[in-house]
Design a protein around this motif. Structure first.
Motif, PDB file in Angstrom:
ATOM      1  N   ASP A 192       0.854  -1.179   0.000  1.00 24.18           N
ATOM      2  CA  ASP A 192       0.000   0.000   0.000  1.00 24.18           C
ATOM      3  C   ASP A 192       0.895   1.236   0.000  1.00 24.18           C
ATOM      4  OD1 ASP A 192      -1.810   2.041   0.441  1.00 24.18           O
ATOM      5  OD2 ASP A 192      -2.799   1.070   2.142  1.00 24.18           O
TER       6      ASP A 192
ATOM      7  N   GLY B  52       2.360   7.608   4.279  1.00 23.51           N
ATOM      8  CA  GLY B  52       1.898   8.123   5.567  1.00 23.51           C
ATOM      9  C   GLY B  52       2.847   7.780   6.696  1.00 23.51           C
ATOM     10  N   LEU B  53       3.378   6.548   6.696  1.00 18.81           N
ATOM     11  CA  LEU B  53       4.329   6.143   7.730  1.00 18.81           C
ATOM     12  C   LEU B  53       5.635   6.927   7.630  1.00 18.81           C
ATOM     13  CD1 LEU B  53       3.756   2.277   7.646  1.00 18.81           C
ATOM     14  CD2 LEU B  53       3.141   3.858   9.493  1.00 18.81           C
TER      15      LEU B  53
ATOM     16  N   GLY C 251       0.200   4.349  -0.363  1.00 19.27           N
ATOM     17  CA  GLY C 251      -0.345   5.440   0.448  1.00 19.27           C
ATOM     18  C   GLY C 251      -0.038   5.260   1.925  1.00 19.27           C
ATOM     19  N   ARG C 252      -0.140   4.020   2.405  1.00 16.42           N
ATOM     20  CA  ARG C 252       0.178   3.749   3.811  1.00 16.42           C
ATOM     21  C   ARG C 252       1.664   3.962   4.068  1.00 16.42           C
ATOM     22  NH1 ARG C 252       1.060  -1.304   7.137  1.00 16.42           N
ATOM     23  NH2 ARG C 252       0.632  -0.595   9.245  1.00 16.42           N
ATOM     24  N   LEU C 253       2.510   3.499   3.131  1.00 13.48           N
ATOM     25  CA  LEU C 253       3.953   3.696   3.276  1.00 13.48           C
ATOM     26  C   LEU C 253       4.282   5.185   3.317  1.00 13.48           C
ATOM     27  CD1 LEU C 253       6.867   2.691   3.407  1.00 13.48           C
ATOM     28  CD2 LEU C 253       6.841   2.593   0.899  1.00 13.48           C
TER      29      LEU C 253
ATOM     30  N   GLN D 188       5.949   9.944   6.353  1.00 12.15           N
ATOM     31  CA  GLN D 188       5.640  11.306   6.767  1.00 12.15           C
ATOM     32  C   GLN D 188       5.516  11.392   8.288  1.00 12.15           C
ATOM     33  OE1 GLN D 188       1.944  12.859   5.241  1.00 12.15           O
ATOM     34  NE2 GLN D 188       2.743  14.932   5.250  1.00 12.15           N
ATOM     35  N   ARG D 189       4.884  10.405   8.912  1.00 14.30           N
ATOM     36  CA  ARG D 189       4.760  10.394  10.368  1.00 14.30           C
ATOM     37  C   ARG D 189       6.130  10.256  11.040  1.00 14.30           C
ATOM     38  NH1 ARG D 189       1.326   5.756  13.015  1.00 14.30           N
ATOM     39  NH2 ARG D 189       3.330   4.686  12.929  1.00 14.30           N
TER      40      ARG D 189
END
Length: 91
Positions: free
Chosen positions: A76, A82-83, A78-80, A85-86
């Protein structure tokens, strides 16, 4: 993955914070650290053992790469993102 600092440390490094040796350094070489905690005869074997560990598990990376290529492991983007960026925050 190796992590190196660019400036003088402001805190005493943790006992487990021993940098991994380069490929050219022998595994049994004494740890070159002037920290009194790592000069202990009790900690020297542990520090050498930690320094001898590989930076990453190449076999596991190859296994995951193959699973991704075969479509057996979902990815995913998008999930990567987001991680990442977090982890990096708003820098």
């Amino acid at each position: 993955m190796k992590i190196t600092g660019t400036g003088a440390p402001t805190m005493t490094p943790a006992i487990g914070a021993v940098a991994a040796p380069s490929d050219a350094a022998p595994a049994a070489a004494p740890v070159a650290d002037s920290s009194p905690a790592l000069q202990s005869e009790v900690l020297q074997p542990a520090a050498r053992a930690l320094a001898a560990l590989p930076d990453f598990d190449a076999a596991r990376v190859a296994e995951l790469r193959d699973a991704l290529a075969k479509g057996e492991l979902p990815f995913d983007a998008g999930r990567l993102a987001g991680l990442i960026q977090r982890f990096h925050g708003s820098r």
